[in-house]
Design an enzyme around this catalytic site. Structure first.
Site, PDB file in Angstrom:
ATOM      1  N   HIS A  18       0.843  -1.205   0.000  1.00 47.81           N
ATOM      2  CA  HIS A  18       0.000   0.000   0.000  1.00 47.81           C
ATOM      3  C   HIS A  18       0.878   1.255   0.000  1.00 47.81           C
ATOM      4  O   HIS A  18       0.615   2.210  -0.744  1.00 47.81           O
ATOM      5  CB  HIS A  18      -0.902   0.025   1.240  1.00 47.81           C
ATOM      6  CG  HIS A  18      -1.875  -1.093   1.314  1.00 47.81           C
ATOM      7  ND1 HIS A  18      -2.054  -1.841   2.462  1.00 47.81           N
ATOM      8  CD2 HIS A  18      -2.733  -1.600   0.400  1.00 47.81           C
ATOM      9  CE1 HIS A  18      -2.987  -2.749   2.244  1.00 47.81           C
ATOM     10  NE2 HIS A  18      -3.410  -2.640   0.992  1.00 47.81           N
ATOM     11  N   LYS A  42     -16.527  -7.858   5.717  1.00 47.93           N
ATOM     12  CA  LYS A  42     -15.627  -8.262   6.796  1.00 47.93           C
ATOM     13  C   LYS A  42     -16.290  -7.948   8.126  1.00 47.93           C
ATOM     14  O   LYS A  42     -16.717  -6.821   8.354  1.00 47.93           O
ATOM     15  CB  LYS A  42     -14.278  -7.538   6.673  1.00 47.93           C
ATOM     16  CG  LYS A  42     -13.532  -7.892   5.402  1.00 47.93           C
ATOM     17  CD  LYS A  42     -12.225  -7.134   5.306  1.00 47.93           C
ATOM     18  CE  LYS A  42     -11.525  -7.469   3.994  1.00 47.93           C
ATOM     19  NZ  LYS A  42     -10.308  -6.692   3.817  1.00 47.93           N
ATOM     20  N   ARG A  92      -2.292  -6.855  -7.773  1.00 45.93           N
ATOM     21  CA  ARG A  92      -1.221  -7.837  -7.609  1.00 45.93           C
ATOM     22  C   ARG A  92      -1.263  -8.908  -8.689  1.00 45.93           C
ATOM     23  O   ARG A  92      -0.251  -9.483  -9.042  1.00 45.93           O
ATOM     24  CB  ARG A  92      -1.331  -8.523  -6.242  1.00 45.93           C
ATOM     25  CG  ARG A  92      -1.028  -7.625  -5.073  1.00 45.93           C
ATOM     26  CD  ARG A  92      -1.364  -8.302  -3.785  1.00 45.93           C
ATOM     27  NE  ARG A  92      -2.818  -8.529  -3.767  1.00 45.93           N
ATOM     28  CZ  ARG A  92      -3.496  -9.045  -2.781  1.00 45.93           C
ATOM     29  NH1 ARG A  92      -2.872  -9.433  -1.699  1.00 45.93           N
ATOM     30  NH2 ARG A  92      -4.802  -9.196  -2.836  1.00 45.93           N
ATOM     31  N   SER A 130      -2.870  -8.104   3.204  1.00 44.80           N
ATOM     32  CA  SER A 130      -3.246  -7.835   4.591  1.00 44.80           C
ATOM     33  C   SER A 130      -3.731  -9.102   5.278  1.00 44.80           C
ATOM     34  O   SER A 130      -3.458  -9.331   6.455  1.00 44.80           O
ATOM     35  CB  SER A 130      -4.335  -6.759   4.643  1.00 44.80           C
ATOM     36  OG  SER A 130      -3.826  -5.524   4.203  1.00 44.80           O
TER      37      SER A 130
END
Length: 151
Positions: A18, A42, A92, A130
């Protein structure tokens, strides 16, 4: 015209990947707003949101073009509030692209003024997520090299 970009995410935690995206974004935009959002998919955060705000602000204490905010609304609405014309997303892999492309299309529908800019993750950070960092930390592993601040 000032170019303002929002970099949204749950940032639980904010990683070196990040951080790399923010630094590279500063070469493209006049202002970058790191926006810590609440992800409805989440249940609970692992790291406290106030801790993340404090840590991220500390990383950019000497960089006045970076702001850190917390939000609990649509990202497209947040962008309007800050008059941001751009949304930054790091990619990614192709799985990230598929997910982010769908979100980008909806943000564009909700806010036609908002352009999403995808930045490919630098190779040394491509394996960092993360989720993995939380898991390593949960079981006592050293995550210091994956974060731009101590935890």
């Amino acid at each position: 015209m000032k170019k303002t970009a929002i970099f949204p995410g749950s940032f639980d935690p904010f990683t070196m990947g990040h951080h790399d995206i923010v630094l590279r974004s500063l070469n493209l935009f006049d202002e970058v707003i790191v926006s810590i959002g609440y992800n409805s998919t989440k249940k609970n955060r692992y790291f406290d949101v106030d801790l993340m705000v404090s840590k991220i602000k500390g990383v950019y204490a000497e960089e006045p073009r970076v702001q850190v905010v917390v939000y609990n609304e649509l990202t497209s609405t947040l962008a309007k509030k800050y008059q941001a014309q751009f949304l930054i997303r790091g990619l990614r892999n192709t799985t990230d692209f598929e997910y982010e492309n769908t979100i980008s299309q909806m943000n564009r529908y909700l806010n036609p003024e908002l352009e999403t800019v995808f930045l490919i993750t630098s190779p040394q950070y491509a394996a960092i997520s993360s989720t993995v960092i939380r898991e390593v930390h949960r079981y006592g592993g050293d995550v210091s090299e994956f974060l731009p601040f101590p935890i």
